[in-house]
Design a protein around this motif. Structure first.
Motif, PDB file in Angstrom:
ATOM      1  N   PHE A  56     -13.842  58.998  29.594  1.00  0.00           N
ATOM      2  CA  PHE A  56     -14.327  59.739  30.618  1.00  0.00           C
ATOM      3  C   PHE A  56     -14.701  60.975  30.613  1.00  0.00           C
ATOM      4  O   PHE A  56     -15.753  61.581  30.666  1.00  0.00           O
ATOM      5  CB  PHE A  56     -13.658  59.230  31.870  1.00  0.00           C
ATOM      6  N   TYR A  57     -13.574  61.903  30.056  1.00  0.00           N
ATOM      7  CA  TYR A  57     -13.777  63.430  29.867  1.00  0.00           C
ATOM      8  C   TYR A  57     -14.512  63.765  28.643  1.00  0.00           C
ATOM      9  O   TYR A  57     -15.131  64.598  28.658  1.00  0.00           O
ATOM     10  CB  TYR A  57     -12.573  63.850  30.039  1.00  0.00           C
ATOM     11  N   SER A  58     -14.348  62.830  27.536  1.00  0.00           N
ATOM     12  CA  SER A  58     -15.052  63.099  26.511  1.00  0.00           C
ATOM     13  C   SER A  58     -16.879  62.908  26.754  1.00  0.00           C
ATOM     14  O   SER A  58     -17.522  63.719  26.065  1.00  0.00           O
ATOM     15  CB  SER A  58     -14.848  62.151  25.215  1.00  0.00           C
ATOM     16  N   ARG A  59     -17.046  62.146  27.503  1.00  0.00           N
ATOM     17  CA  ARG A  59     -18.509  61.913  27.965  1.00  0.00           C
ATOM     18  C   ARG A  59     -18.961  63.087  28.743  1.00  0.00           C
ATOM     19  O   ARG A  59     -20.097  63.614  28.703  1.00  0.00           O
ATOM     20  CB  ARG A  59     -18.806  60.948  28.811  1.00  0.00           C
ATOM     21  N   ARG A  60     -18.162  63.577  29.570  1.00  0.00           N
ATOM     22  CA  ARG A  60     -18.500  64.876  30.205  1.00  0.00           C
ATOM     23  C   ARG A  60     -18.545  66.049  29.365  1.00  0.00           C
ATOM     24  O   ARG A  60     -19.572  66.912  29.537  1.00  0.00           O
ATOM     25  CB  ARG A  60     -17.406  65.116  31.626  1.00  0.00           C
ATOM     26  N   VAL A  61     -17.565  66.109  28.351  1.00  0.00           N
ATOM     27  CA  VAL A  61     -17.721  67.147  27.487  1.00  0.00           C
ATOM     28  C   VAL A  61     -19.028  67.210  26.711  1.00  0.00           C
ATOM     29  O   VAL A  61     -19.561  68.362  26.563  1.00  0.00           O
ATOM     30  CB  VAL A  61     -16.510  67.370  26.706  1.00  0.00           C
ATOM     31  N   ARG A  62     -19.246  66.031  26.271  1.00  0.00           N
ATOM     32  CA  ARG A  62     -20.465  66.073  25.365  1.00  0.00           C
ATOM     33  C   ARG A  62     -21.774  66.441  26.208  1.00  0.00           C
ATOM     34  O   ARG A  62     -22.884  66.596  25.489  1.00  0.00           O
ATOM     35  CB  ARG A  62     -20.589  64.567  24.655  1.00  0.00           C
ATOM     36  N   ARG A  63     -21.833  65.923  27.405  1.00  0.00           N
ATOM     37  CA  ARG A  63     -22.878  66.123  28.368  1.00  0.00           C
ATOM     38  C   ARG A  63     -22.908  67.693  28.728  1.00  0.00           C
ATOM     39  O   ARG A  63     -24.177  68.175  28.695  1.00  0.00           O
ATOM     40  CB  ARG A  63     -22.875  65.545  29.542  1.00  0.00           C
ATOM     41  N   LEU A  64     -21.961  68.288  29.088  1.00  0.00           N
ATOM     42  CA  LEU A  64     -21.896  69.674  29.393  1.00  0.00           C
ATOM     43  C   LEU A  64     -21.683  70.908  28.464  1.00  0.00           C
ATOM     44  O   LEU A  64     -22.258  72.097  28.462  1.00  0.00           O
ATOM     45  CB  LEU A  64     -20.634  69.893  30.563  1.00  0.00           C
ATOM     46  N   LEU A  65     -21.174  70.501  27.330  1.00  0.00           N
ATOM     47  CA  LEU A  65     -20.792  71.519  26.461  1.00  0.00           C
ATOM     48  C   LEU A  65     -22.283  72.204  25.549  1.00  0.00           C
ATOM     49  O   LEU A  65     -22.167  73.469  25.663  1.00  0.00           O
ATOM     50  CB  LEU A  65     -19.938  70.889  25.066  1.00  0.00           C
ATOM     51  N   PRO A  66     -23.264  71.319  25.411  1.00  0.00           N
ATOM     52  CA  PRO A  66     -24.388  72.342  24.992  1.00  0.00           C
ATOM     53  C   PRO A  66     -25.055  72.981  25.896  1.00  0.00           C
ATOM     54  O   PRO A  66     -25.296  74.426  25.546  1.00  0.00           O
ATOM     55  CB  PRO A  66     -25.332  70.789  24.481  1.00  0.00           C
ATOM     56  N   ALA A  67     -25.030  73.060  27.072  1.00  0.00           N
ATOM     57  CA  ALA A  67     -25.680  73.860  28.127  1.00  0.00           C
ATOM     58  C   ALA A  67     -24.671  74.984  28.259  1.00  0.00           C
ATOM     59  O   ALA A  67     -25.049  76.190  28.311  1.00  0.00           O
ATOM     60  CB  ALA A  67     -25.927  73.095  29.551  1.00  0.00           C
ATOM     61  N   ALA A  68     -23.351  74.619  28.351  1.00  0.00           N
ATOM     62  CA  ALA A  68     -22.265  75.727  28.569  1.00  0.00           C
ATOM     63  C   ALA A  68     -22.350  76.731  27.366  1.00  0.00           C
ATOM     64  O   ALA A  68     -22.207  77.947  27.639  1.00  0.00           O
ATOM     65  CB  ALA A  68     -20.820  75.078  28.727  1.00  0.00           C
ATOM     66  N   THR A  69     -22.534  76.118  26.163  1.00  0.00           N
ATOM     67  CA  THR A  69     -22.578  77.029  24.981  1.00  0.00           C
ATOM     68  C   THR A  69     -23.929  77.968  25.022  1.00  0.00           C
ATOM     69  O   THR A  69     -23.710  79.066  24.726  1.00  0.00           O
ATOM     70  CB  THR A  69     -22.701  76.249  23.756  1.00  0.00           C
ATOM     71  N   LEU A  70     -24.750  77.209  25.456  1.00  0.00           N
ATOM     72  CA  LEU A  70     -26.209  78.127  25.519  1.00  0.00           C
ATOM     73  C   LEU A  70     -25.753  79.163  26.605  1.00  0.00           C
ATOM     74  O   LEU A  70     -26.389  80.373  26.371  1.00  0.00           O
ATOM     75  CB  LEU A  70     -27.492  77.312  26.080  1.00  0.00           C
ATOM     76  N   VAL A  71     -25.368  79.054  27.839  1.00  0.00           N
ATOM     77  CA  VAL A  71     -25.171  80.027  28.723  1.00  0.00           C
ATOM     78  C   VAL A  71     -24.280  81.067  28.342  1.00  0.00           C
ATOM     79  O   VAL A  71     -24.336  82.274  28.556  1.00  0.00           O
ATOM     80  CB  VAL A  71     -24.526  79.289  30.068  1.00  0.00           C
ATOM     81  N   LEU A  72     -23.224  80.672  27.535  1.00  0.00           N
ATOM     82  CA  LEU A  72     -22.342  81.824  27.037  1.00  0.00           C
ATOM     83  C   LEU A  72     -22.788  82.502  25.944  1.00  0.00           C
ATOM     84  O   LEU A  72     -22.609  83.741  25.929  1.00  0.00           O
ATOM     85  CB  LEU A  72     -20.954  80.993  26.584  1.00  0.00           C
TER      86      LEU A  72
END
Length: 72
Positions: A56-72
């Protein structure tokens, strides 16, 4: 609905006198998020016969990590 809840919080922070009780948007956000998460976990339990929090959490990370990386 979650966007509306976030909007209530933003308006409350920008103009606190215009929207007293705008902090309720946070409560609405958490209730809706909890409802959606419970639905996803229930679907997983019905589909697989078990609940895997790692999956469950790995799916959330795969979905959110690209956008979070771009923002940071």
């Amino acid at each position: 609905m979650r966007g509306l809840a976030v909007g209530l919080v933003v308006v409350f922070h920008l103009w606190p006198h215009a929207l007293p009780g705008g902090y309720i948007g946070v409560d609405v956000f958490f209730v809706i998020s909890g409802y959606l998460i419970t639905g996803l976990l229930a679907q997983m339990a019905l589909r697989d016969g078990r609940i895997s929090l790692i999956e469950f959490y790995s799916r959330r990370v795969r979905r959110l990590l690209p956008a979070a990386t771009l923002v940071l």
